[in-house]
Scaffold this active site. Structure first.
Site, PDB file in Angstrom:
ATOM      1  N   ARG A  79     -22.176-102.723  29.160  1.00 48.54           N
ATOM      2  CA  ARG A  79     -21.407-101.754  28.355  1.00 48.54           C
ATOM      3  C   ARG A  79     -21.316-100.428  29.105  1.00 48.54           C
ATOM      4  O   ARG A  79     -20.335 -99.710  29.015  1.00 48.54           O
ATOM      5  CB  ARG A  79     -22.034-101.560  26.962  1.00 48.54           C
ATOM      6  CG  ARG A  79     -21.340-100.464  26.156  1.00 48.54           C
ATOM      7  CD  ARG A  79     -21.592-100.541  24.661  1.00 48.54           C
ATOM      8  NE  ARG A  79     -22.968-100.777  24.322  1.00 48.54           N
ATOM      9  CZ  ARG A  79     -23.942 -99.863  24.392  1.00 48.54           C
ATOM     10  NH1 ARG A  79     -23.688 -98.638  24.785  1.00 48.54           N
ATOM     11  NH2 ARG A  79     -25.178-100.177  24.077  1.00 48.54           N
ATOM     12  N   TYR A 131       3.675 -93.177  19.292  1.00 48.48           N
ATOM     13  CA  TYR A 131       3.412 -94.533  18.835  1.00 48.48           C
ATOM     14  C   TYR A 131       2.759 -94.499  17.437  1.00 48.48           C
ATOM     15  O   TYR A 131       1.847 -93.703  17.187  1.00 48.48           O
ATOM     16  CB  TYR A 131       2.502 -95.230  19.857  1.00 48.48           C
ATOM     17  CG  TYR A 131       2.037 -96.577  19.392  1.00 48.48           C
ATOM     18  CD1 TYR A 131       2.947 -97.598  19.163  1.00 48.48           C
ATOM     19  CD2 TYR A 131       0.693 -96.835  19.160  1.00 48.48           C
ATOM     20  CE1 TYR A 131       2.535 -98.835  18.715  1.00 48.48           C
ATOM     21  CE2 TYR A 131       0.269 -98.077  18.711  1.00 48.48           C
ATOM     22  CZ  TYR A 131       1.198 -99.064  18.485  1.00 48.48           C
ATOM     23  OH  TYR A 131       0.793-100.287  18.033  1.00 48.48           O
ATOM     24  N   ASP A 203       0.662 -90.188  26.920  1.00 45.02           N
ATOM     25  CA  ASP A 203       0.649 -91.646  26.827  1.00 45.02           C
ATOM     26  C   ASP A 203       1.790 -92.126  27.719  1.00 45.02           C
ATOM     27  O   ASP A 203       2.969 -91.954  27.407  1.00 45.02           O
ATOM     28  CB  ASP A 203       0.848 -92.072  25.361  1.00 45.02           C
ATOM     29  CG  ASP A 203       0.829 -93.585  25.196  1.00 45.02           C
ATOM     30  OD1 ASP A 203       1.147 -94.302  26.162  1.00 45.02           O
ATOM     31  OD2 ASP A 203       0.527 -94.049  24.080  1.00 45.02           O
ATOM     32  N   LYS A 228       0.774-103.534  28.032  1.00 48.79           N
ATOM     33  CA  LYS A 228       2.205-103.541  28.337  1.00 48.79           C
ATOM     34  C   LYS A 228       2.431-103.799  29.841  1.00 48.79           C
ATOM     35  O   LYS A 228       2.102-104.861  30.306  1.00 48.79           O
ATOM     36  CB  LYS A 228       2.827-102.223  27.851  1.00 48.79           C
ATOM     37  CG  LYS A 228       2.469-101.886  26.375  1.00 48.79           C
ATOM     38  CD  LYS A 228       2.948-102.954  25.431  1.00 48.79           C
ATOM     39  CE  LYS A 228       2.710-102.728  23.948  1.00 48.79           C
ATOM     40  NZ  LYS A 228       1.531-102.113  23.447  1.00 48.79           N
TER      41      LYS A 228
HETATM   42  N1  PLP Z   1       0.877 -96.421  23.109  1.00 44.52           N
HETATM   43  C1  PLP Z   1       2.095 -96.958  23.095  1.00 44.52           C
HETATM   44  C2  PLP Z   1       3.247 -96.164  23.626  1.00 44.52           C
HETATM   45  C3  PLP Z   1       2.303 -98.251  22.593  1.00 44.52           C
HETATM   46  O1  PLP Z   1       3.537 -98.776  22.589  1.00 44.52           O
HETATM   47  C4  PLP Z   1       1.190 -98.966  22.101  1.00 44.52           C
HETATM   48  C5  PLP Z   1       1.350-100.331  21.543  1.00 44.52           C
HETATM   49  O2  PLP Z   1       2.444-100.808  21.306  1.00 44.52           O
HETATM   50  C6  PLP Z   1      -0.072 -98.363  22.112  1.00 44.52           C
HETATM   51  C7  PLP Z   1      -0.197 -97.095  22.637  1.00 44.52           C
HETATM   52  C8  PLP Z   1      -1.284 -99.071  21.594  1.00 44.52           C
HETATM   53  O3  PLP Z   1      -1.666-100.044  22.499  1.00 44.52           O
HETATM   54  P1  PLP Z   1      -2.508-101.364  22.112  1.00 44.52           P
HETATM   55  O4  PLP Z   1      -1.623-102.221  21.283  1.00 44.52           O
HETATM   56  O5  PLP Z   1      -2.849-101.923  23.455  1.00 44.52           O
HETATM   57  O6  PLP Z   1      -3.707-100.877  21.361  1.00 44.52           O
END
Ligand code: PLP
Length: 411
Positions: A79, A131, A203, A228
């Site tokens: 961890r 998001y 992000d 992604k």
């Molecule tokens: N940030 C963005 C721009 C996203 O599109 C997503 C998920 O679709 C996330 C964060 C969250 O990611 P995760 O689904 O891997 O937790």
């Protein structure tokens, strides 16, 4: 960016001259290589006498032999630190032009772990179109611990500055936004953040480090849903954070170890494998996107397309300054909701599904799938109407995709 590129190329030349005499300098040379080369050669285990590989091997161990009583060692309990996760973290840091990378169990694990560095009473400015999961943790979880948030249209820098309060600690943005691909000026946000001594958190999931590297633009923390483009095959849930500042790195490392929302060794290894083809994948998906867009713009059923480098995107010039391409996500509106329904039902190659960044083309309906937490009037006011369709383009043959979209539009 140009200066950095020039310095990099001078260092590359200098390093290549030294290469013959100083083989151990290989790690430094890798650091200054171009993106594709770094993605393939960025993690090497040249000094490990037991390794039969150049690159990373998957190590599942949770605990490691303590070699000397009373002496701390790099790997003790996984961890805290694990060899394969460390390799993933090294590579994602290099690709994002950062010094310290951190691997998490998901994008949301990365974002929420990073936010534990703040305290009750701290305030944050967020982009209005961030998001939904990020909105949810701030609105429904961190608010219970005394965090305050203001959501503003970050494409308007005056609104960003106006939202800053004496207790503001960070500005959190995504550019381009989802699903309308609105562009936020990252350098402009960084300037506001610096003026008020705030952190800029970006992000960067939609662009991937292939197209946009916010740390080079002055941002402090870059976050990814590695689910992604980094993973790229719609088969891994993972996240990452990258920083340059040692103090920030310490805080994120502490949160990572204390909370334990980690990416597994196997997923770390898969991510390392996927990153070798990241640039190729993003470029091919973007090439397909441009072809699909060209087709859709001429189709009588299509009302409007949304993409960062379209002439009617007001952030086009800014996007072209801060990113090297428009990416592989776009949206379009169609003439009626009934047409939208039959479009989704008629697709034969593209899949009707949420998510993005994988090899398969995914087509989604933001109004009923990804933006359900907003009331209908607010969605419509934001442009997330029932006739809006979002496309995350994959790596199939572009002509096959065009044929598929054409038959579905004309059903
Ligand atoms: N940030 C963005 C721009 C996203 O599109 C997503 C998920 O679709 C996330 C964060 C969250 O990611 P995760 O689904 O891997 O937790």
């Amino acid at each position: 960016m140009e200066l950095a590129e020039e310095q990099n190329s001078q260092l590359r030349i200098r390093n290549s001259k030294l290469f013959c005499t100083f083989v151990p300098l290989i790690t430094n040379i890798i650091y200054y290589m171009k993106f594709e080369t770094k993605a393939i050669h960025g993690v090497r285990h040249t000094n490990n006498p037991t390794s039969e590989n150049w690159g990373s091997t998957v190590n599942f161990a949770t605990t490691f032999p303590i070699k000397e009583f009373g002496v701390e060692q790099e790997f003790e309990y996984s961890r805290v630190s694990s060899p394969t996760r460390k390799d993933f973290e090294t590579l994602i840091a290099k690709l994002e032009s950062g010094k310290y990378g951190f691997g998490f169990a998901s994008g949301m694990a990365a974002t929420s772990s990073v936010f534990t560095m703040f305290k009750a009473g701290d305030h944050f400015v967020f982009g209005l179109d961030i998001y939904g999961g990020t909105y949810r943790i701030m609105h429904d979880i961190f608010n219970q611990f005394g965090f305050e948030s203001t959501f503003v249209d970050t494409t308007d820098l005056a609104k960003v500055e106006a939202a800053v309060k004496p207790n503001t600690k960070a500005i959190f943005i995504e550019s381009p936004s989802n699903p309308l691909l609105d562009v936020t000026d990252i350098v402009g946000v960084v300037a506001i953040a610096k003026k008020y001594n705030l952190l800029t958190i970006v992000d960067n999931t939609f662009m991937s480090p292939v197209l946009q590297r916010p740390l080079e633009l002055g941002a402090d923390i870059v976050l990814h849903s590695a689910t992604k483009y980094i993973g790229g095959h719609n088969d891994i849930i993972a996240g990452a954070a990258v920083v340059n500042d040692e103090g920030l790195a310490e805080k994120i490392r502490f949160a990572q170890v204390a909370l334990g929302a980690l990416v597994s060794p196997f997923d770390s290894w898969l991510l390392l494998r996927s990153m070798k083809t990241l640039k190729l994948r993003v470029e091919k998906a973007q090439e397909n996107t441009l072809k699909l867009l060209a087709f859709l713009k001429t189709h009588p059923e299509v009302v409007k397309v949304y993409y960062p480098t379209e002439n009617d995107n007001k952030g086009k010039a800014i996007h072209e300054k801060q990113a090297s391409g428009g990416g592989a996500v776009f949206s379009f509106t169609i003439k009626s909701e009934a047409k939208a329904k039959s479009f989704f039902e008629s697709l034969k190659i593209a899949l009707f599904a949420v998510s993005l960044g994988g090899v398969e083309t995914l087509v989604t309906h933001p109004s009923t799938l990804t933006h359900t937490e907003f009331p209908e009037e607010e969605k419509v006011a934001r442009g997330v109407t029932r006739t809006l369709i979002r496309v995350a383009v994959g790596l199939e043959d572009a002509d096959d995709l065009i044929a598929d979209f054409k038959q579905a539009l004309e059903k």
